[in-house]
Design a protein around this motif. Structure first.
Motif, PDB file in Angstrom:
ATOM      1  N   UNK A  34      -8.690  57.051  34.451  1.00  0.00           N
ATOM      2  CA  UNK A  34      -7.858  58.244  34.296  1.00  0.00           C
ATOM      3  C   UNK A  34      -7.238  58.642  35.629  1.00  0.00           C
ATOM      4  N   UNK A  35      -8.008  58.496  36.696  1.00  0.00           N
ATOM      5  CA  UNK A  35      -7.482  58.806  38.021  1.00  0.00           C
ATOM      6  C   UNK A  35      -6.358  57.836  38.402  1.00  0.00           C
ATOM      7  N   UNK A  36      -6.511  56.572  38.030  1.00  0.00           N
ATOM      8  CA  UNK A  36      -5.524  55.544  38.389  1.00  0.00           C
ATOM      9  C   UNK A  36      -4.204  55.724  37.634  1.00  0.00           C
ATOM     10  N   UNK A  37      -4.249  56.285  36.431  1.00  0.00           N
ATOM     11  CA  UNK A  37      -2.995  56.483  35.696  1.00  0.00           C
ATOM     12  C   UNK A  37      -2.308  57.792  36.082  1.00  0.00           C
ATOM     13  N   UNK A  38      -2.901  58.500  37.053  1.00  0.00           N
ATOM     14  CA  UNK A  38      -2.232  59.673  37.600  1.00  0.00           C
ATOM     15  C   UNK A  38      -2.654  60.998  37.025  1.00  0.00           C
ATOM     16  N   UNK A  39      -3.809  61.094  36.423  1.00  0.00           N
ATOM     17  CA  UNK A  39      -4.280  62.380  35.880  1.00  0.00           C
ATOM     18  C   UNK A  39      -4.544  63.350  37.032  1.00  0.00           C
ATOM     19  N   UNK A  40      -4.131  64.595  36.852  1.00  0.00           N
ATOM     20  CA  UNK A  40      -4.387  65.605  37.886  1.00  0.00           C
ATOM     21  C   UNK A  40      -5.883  65.921  37.926  1.00  0.00           C
ATOM     22  N   UNK A  41      -6.308  66.553  39.015  1.00  0.00           N
ATOM     23  CA  UNK A  41      -7.727  66.893  39.144  1.00  0.00           C
ATOM     24  C   UNK A  41      -8.174  67.849  38.030  1.00  0.00           C
ATOM     25  N   UNK A  42      -7.301  68.792  37.700  1.00  0.00           N
ATOM     26  CA  UNK A  42      -7.639  69.737  36.634  1.00  0.00           C
ATOM     27  C   UNK A  42      -7.787  69.017  35.298  1.00  0.00           C
ATOM     28  N   UNK A  43      -6.839  68.169  34.960  1.00  0.00           N
ATOM     29  CA  UNK A  43      -6.907  67.416  33.702  1.00  0.00           C
ATOM     30  C   UNK A  43      -8.110  66.482  33.700  1.00  0.00           C
ATOM     31  N   UNK A  44      -8.388  65.881  34.824  1.00  0.00           N
ATOM     32  CA  UNK A  44      -9.531  64.980  34.935  1.00  0.00           C
ATOM     33  C   UNK A  44     -10.836  65.725  34.651  1.00  0.00           C
ATOM     34  N   UNK A  45     -10.961  66.915  35.205  1.00  0.00           N
ATOM     35  CA  UNK A  45     -12.192  67.683  35.002  1.00  0.00           C
ATOM     36  C   UNK A  45     -12.289  68.246  33.586  1.00  0.00           C
ATOM     37  N   UNK A  46     -11.180  68.806  33.083  1.00  0.00           N
ATOM     38  CA  UNK A  46     -11.228  69.493  31.796  1.00  0.00           C
ATOM     39  C   UNK A  46     -11.244  68.522  30.614  1.00  0.00           C
ATOM     40  N   UNK A  47     -10.452  67.479  30.679  1.00  0.00           N
ATOM     41  CA  UNK A  47     -10.304  66.581  29.537  1.00  0.00           C
ATOM     42  C   UNK A  47     -11.231  65.369  29.584  1.00  0.00           C
ATOM     43  N   UNK A  48     -11.680  64.991  30.782  1.00  0.00           N
ATOM     44  CA  UNK A  48     -12.436  63.753  30.891  1.00  0.00           C
ATOM     45  C   UNK A  48     -13.906  63.995  31.215  1.00  0.00           C
ATOM     46  N   UNK A  49     -14.160  64.800  32.226  1.00  0.00           N
ATOM     47  CA  UNK A  49     -15.536  64.962  32.705  1.00  0.00           C
ATOM     48  C   UNK A  49     -16.286  66.052  31.938  1.00  0.00           C
TER      49      UNK A  49
END
Length: 171
Positions: A67-82
């Motif tokens: 998700x980080x490699x495809x350009x997800x923002x830190x907020x999206x990474x935390x809220x949608x992924x983690x």
């Protein structure tokens, strides 16, 4: 900042919960709201440490890196992924901490630092009933209610842990 917060949580967690809650209520003053604030502060370190451990564990997973490699923002990474993958242990901890909160609140009420009369509270009821204990057995019913509530929340927590823990499902 993260290290300082975790060390502060370690300090809070190293103290006995009832003694720390009693100290906080003594500073804030007696009352149900202040007792709830004290109980929340006392139970907070276990949630902070559990959340920190779960997030560190999830951040090392491959799907987070993808998700980080495809350009997800830190907020999206935390809220949608983690965050969705960290909720299961937090839900279990919340259900198990409810029993501790009930016991601590009842203990503060018993000691006269919780809910003040005429507000009904199990610890206050037990404190008021101690003088009638030899003549009226039913005055112990608030203690039985505390026991049943704590037992129920512990059983719910165990059931949630069994249902939500993927490691237990494999075996």
């Amino acid at each position: 900042m993260e290290i300082a917060l975790l060390r502060f949580m370690d300090i809070l967690q190293s103290m006995p919960t009832l003694l720390l809650a009693l100290t906080i209520v003594a500073i804030l003053g007696p009352g149900l709201n202040n007792a709830m604030v004290a109980v929340c502060i006392v139970l907070l370190p276990s949630f902070v440490r559990l959340t920190h451990a779960a997030v560190l564990s999830e951040m090392s997973k491959d799907y987070v890196l993808a998700a980080r490699m495809i350009g997800a923002s830190k907020f999206r990474l935390m809220v949608r992924t983690v965050l969705p993958n960290c909720l299961a242990p937090l839900i279990v901890q919340a259900s198990l901490s409810l029993s501790t909160a009930i016991l601590d609140t009842a203990a503060l009420g018993f000691l006269g630092q919780g809910a003040q009369p005429p507000t009904p509270e199990w610890g206050t009821m037990l404190s008021d009933a101690t003088q009638y204990l030899q003549r009226a057995w039913w005055v112990t019913l608030p203690g039985v209610a505390i026991l049943l509530a704590v037992l129920a929340f512990n059983l719910i927590g165990d059931g949630l842990r069994d249902a939500l823990d993927p490691k237990l499902k494999r075996s």
